[in-house]
Write an enzyme that holds these catalytic residues in place. Structure first.
Site, PDB file in Angstrom:
ATOM      1  N   LYS A  85       0.923  -1.157   0.091  1.00  0.00           N
ATOM      2  CA  LYS A  85      -0.015  -0.058  -0.013  1.00  0.00           C
ATOM      3  C   LYS A  85       0.973   1.351  -0.179  1.00  0.00           C
ATOM      4  O   LYS A  85       1.927   1.131   0.261  1.00  0.00           O
ATOM      5  CB  LYS A  85      -0.701   0.151   1.230  1.00  0.00           C
ATOM      6  CG  LYS A  85      -2.178   0.845   1.022  1.00  0.00           C
ATOM      7  CD  LYS A  85      -3.093  -0.032   0.244  1.00  0.00           C
ATOM      8  CE  LYS A  85      -4.493   0.599  -0.013  1.00  0.00           C
ATOM      9  NZ  LYS A  85      -5.666  -0.343  -0.247  1.00  0.00           N
ATOM     10  N   ASP A 125      -6.529   4.369  -4.678  1.00  0.00           N
ATOM     11  CA  ASP A 125      -7.270   4.019  -3.289  1.00  0.00           C
ATOM     12  C   ASP A 125      -7.921   5.564  -3.004  1.00  0.00           C
ATOM     13  O   ASP A 125      -8.232   6.221  -4.093  1.00  0.00           O
ATOM     14  CB  ASP A 125      -6.400   3.617  -2.280  1.00  0.00           C
ATOM     15  CG  ASP A 125      -7.046   3.201  -1.029  1.00  0.00           C
ATOM     16  OD1 ASP A 125      -7.684   2.106  -0.912  1.00  0.00           O
ATOM     17  OD2 ASP A 125      -7.062   3.892   0.168  1.00  0.00           O
TER      18      ASP A 125
END
Ligand code: NAD
Length: 395
Positions: A85, A125
């Site tokens: 991430k 995201d």
């Protein structure tokens, strides 16, 4: 599951975390330095994979947690990726398009040594989307000297994005909610739905579940929520949000807070915003029969236990929103092979994988009498254990 403690020890630590400083010339001529990070958690099945979040409160611990969930998620659905991430501490709402472009390109440049089509493949995201992915693609390709669309997924269709990717996380969530409803023996037709977060995941979840005849009665964004027990058209709400900047104030609805939205008397609740929304203090008041976690980490472990005892069926994030990474995988495969698939093909493959993963998790949930979340971890950890045992620990 008698998990080998070595596996647990291994998974507790991300393989790598890179923090970078990003000087950006702002439109007013001054330089501002932003902090960016990329956490690569695990990669025994294939490249690291995970989105990049732009948010004023994003921090290393949050990105580490999101990276671990990606490793677990890719294992739950059995795709050959690891977990990663990224995040940049910034407020995109206060930045111009040009500033965001310079920030995204500088971030790509600073992490360029640790990403790559076979190394680490970023995706969108919170507060990033196809536009940011196109900038990453372009910056990376300029550095290599040739086009490398497989460096990133969630791109615009014009530069190798996959049909169906935009709606994928939501389509997957709705498929799992539909499967859950089948087991609970109730019909999606006429079921009432509340959705927290009206961005990429929340909006398409609303549109897609409405196609089954469900009634969207509440949605929200960072400014607050709206409620009408008679239901409303999510597409019209999006038009209103585009004009005014928020869902709040949409005709015929009453304003509710994000907290109130979670506790409404609805059949289905879809959290699609941020982490830590369903907590020990509000979980006892949740009335939904099914929660489909579009967001990552919306429910705390304490809240999970309360929901389970109260008979709320939770489809956990690592299963419910895995459609995003599944179609990202399909985009990557299309890019690597320089092919493009039809939307029908993408959606059919997504449907198959989601239903298969749901069934696998559901069987363990039934057999062992454990939460769907625990069951999903069992599926993932079995796969991870097998891979680690086969590969061994280097050196
Ligand atoms: P997005 O930026 O498109 O939308 C986020 C939405 O949440 C916006 O409507 C925003 O107003 C709202 N929001 C922000 N803060 C809020 C708050 N405090 N309370 C209520 N609403 C708030 O982001 P997204 O891509 O839709 O991501 C949403 C969630 O889904 C995140 O948890 C993300 O990790 C997860 N997710 C995204 C994908 C993907 O492919 N985009 C895939 C899987 C999971």
């Amino acid at each position: 599951m008698n998990l080998n403690p070595d596996i647990l020890e291994l998974l507790k630590h991300p393989k790598r975390a890179l923090i970078v400083s990003l000087p950006v010339r702002m439109d007013n001529g001054r330089v501002k330095v932003f902090t960016g990070m990329r956490v690569q958690h695990w990669d025994a099945f294939g490249p690291f994979k995970g989105g990049i979040r732009y948010h004023p409160l994003v921090c290393l611990d949050e990105v580490k947690a999101l990276a671990i969930w990606m490793s677990i998620k890719t294992a739950v659905v059995g795709i050959p990726y690891g977990g990663a991430k990224g995040g940049i501490v910034c407020n995109p709402k206060e930045m111009s398009d040009n500033e965001l472009e310079r920030l995204t390109r500088r971030f790509t440049h600073e992490i360029i040594d640790i990403i790559g089509p076979y190394r680490d493949v970023p995706a969108p995201d919170v507060y990033t989307g196809a536009r940011e992915m196109a900038w990453i693609y372009d910056t990376y390709s300029e550095a290599q000297g040739y086009a490398v669309p497989e460096i990133v997924t969630g791109k615009p269709i014009a530069v190798g994005g996959s049909l169906g990717r935009r709606e994928a996380a939501s389509r997957g969530t709705v498929i799992t909610v539909r499967e859950a409803a089948k087991h609970l023996k109730f019909d999606l037709k006429g079921a009432t739905v509340a959705i927290q977060g009206f961005g990429n995941v929340g909006y398409y979840a609303a549109v897609l579940i409405a196609e089954y005849g469900s009634k969207i009665v509440a949605v929200s964004d960072s400014q607050g929520g709206i409620y009408n027990p008679k239901g409303f058209d999510p597409k019209k709400v999006m038009e209103h949000k585009k004009k005014t900047g928020s869902v709040v104030g949409f005709t015929g609805t009453k304003k509710v807070s994000n907290e109130e939205l979670l506790e409404l008397d609805v059949d289905i609740l879809i959290p699609a915003a941020l982490e830590n929304q369903i907590l020990a203090k509000n979980a006892p008041r949740i009335k939904a029969k099914i929660i489909g976690e579009g967001a990552n980490g919306p429910t705390t472990p304490e809240a999970d236990d309360i929901l389970y005892k109260n008979g709320v069926f939770v489809v956990p994030d690592i299963l419910a929103n895995a459609g995003g990474v599944i179609v990202s995988y399909m985009e990557w495969v299309q890019n690597l092979t320089r092919e493009s698939w039809t939307e029908e093909e993408v959606n059919r493959k997504l449907e198959e994988r989601m239903v298969q993963a749901f069934d696998e998790v559901y069987k363990i949930h039934q057999k062992e009498k454990i939460h769907m979340r625990t069951a999903a971890y069992v599926v993932a950890l079995r796969r991870i254990t097998e891979a680690v045992e086969a590969r061994g620990i280097f050196p």
